[in-house]
Design a protein around this motif. Structure first.
Motif, short mmCIF file in Angstrom:
data_model
loop_
_atom_site.label_atom_id
_atom_site.label_comp_id
_atom_site.label_asym_id
_atom_site.label_seq_id
_atom_site.Cartn_x
_atom_site.Cartn_y
_atom_site.Cartn_z
N GLU A 157 0.83 -1.21 0.00
CA GLU A 157 0.00 0.00 0.00
C GLU A 157 0.87 1.26 0.00
O GLU A 157 0.64 2.18 -0.80
N GLU A 158 1.84 1.28 0.88
CA GLU A 158 2.72 2.46 0.93
C GLU A 158 3.52 2.58 -0.36
O GLU A 158 3.75 3.70 -0.85
N ALA A 159 3.94 1.45 -0.91
CA ALA A 159 4.74 1.49 -2.15
C ALA A 159 3.95 2.14 -3.28
O ALA A 159 4.50 2.95 -4.05
N LEU A 160 2.66 1.84 -3.38
CA LEU A 160 1.83 2.46 -4.42
C LEU A 160 1.66 3.96 -4.18
O LEU A 160 1.69 4.76 -5.13
N GLU A 161 1.49 4.35 -2.94
CA GLU A 161 1.37 5.78 -2.64
C GLU A 161 2.68 6.51 -2.95
O GLU A 161 2.68 7.61 -3.50
N ARG A 162 3.81 5.87 -2.61
CA ARG A 162 5.11 6.48 -2.89
C ARG A 162 5.37 6.58 -4.39
O ARG A 162 6.00 7.53 -4.86
N LEU A 163 4.87 5.60 -5.13
CA LEU A 163 4.98 5.69 -6.59
C LEU A 163 4.19 6.89 -7.11
O LEU A 163 4.63 7.58 -8.04
N THR A 164 3.04 7.11 -6.52
CA THR A 164 2.24 8.28 -6.90
C THR A 164 3.04 9.56 -6.67
O THR A 164 3.08 10.46 -7.53
N GLU A 165 3.68 9.64 -5.51
CA GLU A 165 4.51 10.81 -5.19
C GLU A 165 5.65 10.99 -6.19
O GLU A 165 5.87 12.10 -6.72
N ALA A 166 6.39 9.92 -6.43
CA ALA A 166 7.57 10.00 -7.28
C ALA A 166 7.21 10.34 -8.72
O ALA A 166 7.86 11.18 -9.36
N TYR A 167 6.17 9.68 -9.23
CA TYR A 167 5.77 9.95 -10.61
C TYR A 167 5.25 11.38 -10.77
O TYR A 167 5.52 12.05 -11.79
N MET A 168 4.50 11.87 -9.80
CA MET A 168 4.02 13.25 -9.86
C MET A 168 5.19 14.23 -9.83
O MET A 168 5.21 15.24 -10.55
N ALA A 169 6.18 13.94 -9.00
CA ALA A 169 7.36 14.81 -8.91
C ALA A 169 8.12 14.86 -10.22
O ALA A 169 8.73 15.87 -10.57
#
Length: 298
Positions: A225-237
């Motif tokens: 779950e956290e990995a998917l949220e962190r992917l959201t952060e990284a891709y948006m950045a």
């Protein structure tokens, strides 16, 4: 070495007889041998014949030491038994018990060595599954916290998976599967830790690679779950909005009540977009047909 020490070291009765015949019943004729070591001139030794103990006696002695929790002593007894009775049933029994005694005594590397030898020498016996289990458990019990190298976690998973595959009807399979889950969770946690570090340093590519590893390899762990949220952060950045939307959408679809989904959704909303899954994305493909934590199969 004095004659007496050399005498005590001779295990063969035939060799002992030869030495006695040469030197006489007493040691009077062996002064030359005893003087070979100048450091032993002042010492007097009383030689005595030490016969090899029968297998059953050594085996029972080993079991008695296990009952007293003298695991190291028990392992030594079983090791002696194995060496004195090679290629025998006593040797086989002693080897598996040696692995067990070392495991119970916390001597994990010694247990692994004995278990591997058992599997090499007796791969088709009823105790082979137990030997595999002891080896895997020895790796498993050495798993460190996620701040350290996770080689033992990886070896534990491989050994446990081999147990499940080679001995599917074994009584140890259920526990092996639980251990695989825990060890996988540990590896996923390590990947997340490194990914968060890269994300903090704005090394977004490095962070994505770590989070991708969690999503691709450890989907059934609590860290996905956290990995998917962190992917959201990284891709948006990085401005890769399509993948950020997909990561959030997959997160929401599989874990709609997760606080990590709320964070991902809020991040996208702040950027003026909504979660939307792209079926062609690697994230979407990675989750197809894969059961999640707590989801029953079969």
């Amino acid at each position: 070495m004095s004659f007496a020490k050399a005498y005590l070291g001779l295990r063969s009765a035939g060799v002992r007889a030869l030495v006695i015949a040469t030197c006489g019943v007493t040691l009077a004729g062996c002064d030359t041998l005893s003087s070979l070591n100048p450091f032993d001139k002042s010492e007097t030794y009383k030689p005595e014949i030490v016969s090899d103990l029968p297998g059953e006696t050594l085996y029972n002695d080993g079991l008695a030491r296990i009952q007293k929790k003298d695991y190291e002593g028990a392992a030594k007894k079983f090791s002696t038994l194995e060496k004195q009775n090679p290629y025998s049933e006593w040797s086989r029994k002693a080897l598996i018990m040696e692995a067990y005694a070392n495991y119970e005594g916390g001597l994990y590397e010694e247990s692994i060595t004995a278990a591997k030898r058992y599997l090499q020498q007796h791969p088709s016996t009823p105790d082979a599954a137990y030997a595999q289990y002891l080896m895997a458990s020895s790796y498993y019990d050495q798993i460190p916290d996620i701040t350290r190298d996770q080689e033992k976690s990886e070896r534990a998973i491989l050994a446990l998976q081999e147990l499940v595959q080679r001995y599917p009807n074994s009584e140890y399979v259920a526990d092996a599967k639980k251990k695989i889950q825990v060890a996988s969770d540990q590896l996923a946690g390590k990947e997340l830790e490194v990914g968060r570090f890269y994300l903090q340093k704005r090394n977004y590519s490095g962070a994505i690679n770590r989070f991708r590893s969690v999503v691709s390899r450890y989907q059934t762990t609590r860290h996905v779950e956290e990995a998917l949220e962190r992917l959201t952060e990284a891709y948006m950045a990085m401005g890769i909005v399509n993948e950020a939307q997909t990561a959030a959408a997959v997160l929401g679809h599989n874990f709609p009540d997760s606080p990590w989904y709320k964070d991902a959704h809020a991040l996208l909303t702040k950027g003026g977009v909504e979660p939307r899954e792209d079926s062609g994305s690697w994230i979407s493909k990675a989750f197809r047909g894969v059961p999640q934590v707590g989801q029953k199969t079969g």
